[in-house]
Design a protein around this motif. Sequence first.
Motif, short mmCIF file in Angstrom:
data_model
loop_
_atom_site.label_atom_id
_atom_site.label_comp_id
_atom_site.label_asym_id
_atom_site.label_seq_id
_atom_site.Cartn_x
_atom_site.Cartn_y
_atom_site.Cartn_z
N ASP A 198 -58.03 -24.62 39.42
CA ASP A 198 -58.00 -24.37 37.99
C ASP A 198 -57.27 -25.52 37.28
OD1 ASP A 198 -58.02 -23.37 35.47
OD2 ASP A 198 -57.05 -21.46 35.95
N LEU A 199 -58.05 -26.48 36.80
CA LEU A 199 -57.51 -27.66 36.12
C LEU A 199 -57.38 -27.48 34.61
CD1 LEU A 199 -59.54 -30.29 38.12
CD2 LEU A 199 -57.05 -30.12 38.13
N ASP A 200 -57.93 -26.42 34.08
CA ASP A 200 -57.86 -26.19 32.64
C ASP A 200 -56.49 -25.64 32.28
OD1 ASP A 200 -58.19 -25.36 29.98
OD2 ASP A 200 -60.29 -24.82 30.31
N PRO A 201 -55.75 -26.30 31.37
CA PRO A 201 -54.41 -25.81 31.01
C PRO A 201 -54.38 -24.38 30.49
CG PRO A 201 -54.70 -28.07 30.25
CD PRO A 201 -56.04 -27.61 30.75
N GLN A 202 -55.52 -23.85 30.03
CA GLN A 202 -55.55 -22.45 29.60
C GLN A 202 -55.51 -21.49 30.78
OE1 GLN A 202 -58.19 -21.54 26.11
NE2 GLN A 202 -58.98 -23.59 26.54
N ASP A 249 -57.73 -19.97 32.51
CA ASP A 249 -58.57 -18.78 32.43
C ASP A 249 -59.21 -18.42 33.77
OD1 ASP A 249 -58.04 -18.37 29.76
OD2 ASP A 249 -59.81 -19.46 29.04
N ALA A 250 -59.51 -19.41 34.59
CA ALA A 250 -60.08 -19.10 35.90
C ALA A 250 -59.06 -18.35 36.76
CB ALA A 250 -60.54 -20.37 36.61
N THR A 251 -57.80 -18.75 36.69
CA THR A 251 -56.76 -18.05 37.44
C THR A 251 -56.67 -16.61 37.00
OG1 THR A 251 -55.52 -20.12 37.66
CG2 THR A 251 -54.29 -18.09 38.02
N SER A 252 -56.72 -16.39 35.69
CA SER A 252 -56.69 -15.03 35.16
C SER A 252 -57.96 -14.27 35.52
CB SER A 252 -56.52 -15.08 33.64
OG SER A 252 -56.62 -13.80 33.07
N GLY A 253 -59.11 -14.90 35.36
CA GLY A 253 -60.38 -14.24 35.63
C GLY A 253 -60.56 -13.86 37.08
N LEU A 254 -59.91 -14.61 37.98
CA LEU A 254 -59.98 -14.30 39.41
C LEU A 254 -58.86 -13.36 39.82
CD1 LEU A 254 -61.00 -17.85 40.55
CD2 LEU A 254 -62.32 -15.77 40.98
N ASP A 255 -58.17 -12.82 38.83
CA ASP A 255 -57.20 -11.74 39.04
C ASP A 255 -56.10 -12.14 40.03
OD1 ASP A 255 -56.21 -9.22 38.49
OD2 ASP A 255 -57.32 -8.25 40.11
N VAL A 256 -55.57 -13.35 39.82
CA VAL A 256 -54.48 -13.81 40.67
C VAL A 256 -53.17 -13.20 40.18
CG1 VAL A 256 -53.16 -15.81 41.45
CG2 VAL A 256 -55.65 -15.96 41.24
N HIS A 296 -45.46 -23.29 43.34
CA HIS A 296 -46.04 -24.46 42.68
C HIS A 296 -47.37 -24.08 42.04
CE1 HIS A 296 -43.00 -27.04 44.43
NE2 HIS A 296 -43.26 -26.54 45.63
N ASP A 297 -47.88 -24.98 41.20
CA ASP A 297 -49.17 -24.80 40.56
C ASP A 297 -49.92 -26.13 40.61
OD1 ASP A 297 -48.13 -26.43 38.50
OD2 ASP A 297 -47.43 -24.69 37.39
N VAL A 298 -51.09 -26.16 39.97
CA VAL A 298 -51.93 -27.35 40.08
C VAL A 298 -51.25 -28.59 39.50
CG1 VAL A 298 -53.18 -27.02 37.89
CG2 VAL A 298 -54.32 -28.15 39.81
N SER A 302 -53.65 -22.42 41.55
CA SER A 302 -53.38 -21.79 40.26
C SER A 302 -53.21 -22.78 39.12
CB SER A 302 -52.14 -20.92 40.37
OG SER A 302 -52.31 -19.93 41.36
N GLY A 303 -53.78 -22.43 37.98
CA GLY A 303 -53.66 -23.24 36.79
C GLY A 303 -52.33 -23.06 36.09
N SER A 304 -52.05 -23.97 35.16
CA SER A 304 -50.78 -23.94 34.46
C SER A 304 -50.88 -24.74 33.17
CB SER A 304 -49.68 -24.55 35.33
OG SER A 304 -48.53 -24.87 34.60
N ASP A 305 -50.21 -24.27 32.11
CA ASP A 305 -50.23 -25.05 30.88
C ASP A 305 -49.50 -26.38 31.04
OD1 ASP A 305 -47.63 -24.12 31.00
OD2 ASP A 305 -47.70 -23.02 29.10
N ALA A 306 -48.71 -26.51 32.13
CA ALA A 306 -48.04 -27.78 32.39
C ALA A 306 -49.02 -28.90 32.70
CB ALA A 306 -47.05 -27.63 33.55
N SER A 307 -50.23 -28.55 33.11
CA SER A 307 -51.21 -29.59 33.42
C SER A 307 -51.70 -30.32 32.18
CB SER A 307 -52.40 -28.98 34.18
OG SER A 307 -53.09 -28.04 33.38
#
Length: 253
Positions: free
Chosen positions: A37-41, A43-50, A56-58, A91-96
């Motif tokens: 999940d490279l998108d700072p939002q 959404d894929a992490t959320s949509g995959l119910d993590v 750590h994150d991406v 996992s994605g992160s807004d830090a990205s």
Amino acid sequence: MISLAVCSAKGGVGKTSVVLGLASAALHRGASTLVVDLDPQADATSGLDVTAQRAHDVASVMQAPKRRVAEEAVAPSGWVDDHPGLLDVLSGSDASAGLDTPSADEEALKSLRRALKKLDDHALALLDTPPSLNGLTRSAWRAADAVLVVSDASRFSVAAVDRTVRELRALRQGPRVVGIQVNRFNQRSGEQRFRYEELQGLFGDLVLEPLPDRASVPQSQGAGVPLHSLRTRTARSLAAQFDAVLDRVLPPA
């Protein structure tokens, strides 16, 4: 591991929904998959119910692409009842967002590829990129074997697809473009039919069968379940289309 970057230079086209559809198809096929999940939002992490918390994150993985850091950023999707290895998420992160610059240097662009080499115990990696052609998307291109360009059937999206494909083709030893996926297509709209035909005129067989705008997609996302688990006729039809797209990247055994 085969890596597919799913990208769009324009937001609002349902790119992450396409990633989730492909993840559902891969899970249905039994192909071990890692979604990055490279998108700072995120959404894929959320949509995959993590739900599992990780150290750590991406973003931290791309800043320090070491095996320990990468492994500690991977969590199982809730779609598989937290059984690791079947469908995992980096996992994605807004830090990205801080890494998504237009001026990223070559070493920074190679960091994701180095990290994925340490997470190669999956059959497939799906890289969900932000809606831009900046550092994160270009890092995904460096790490990917193939790219799927997502669009809708609108004037501005046609221009965005043209720019994306031109930049991909200009890359030396870049990933192959496996297709242009028009999403949220309304067959009854004359404007959308015109834009879809325009894309076909520009890119020929690269333009895939459009994904129609159906309630099955938000239904599956709202329920936190894969599309392939829904039993309605429209859900089964959409699932079959995602199976066909996956065949272009990961042929059936």
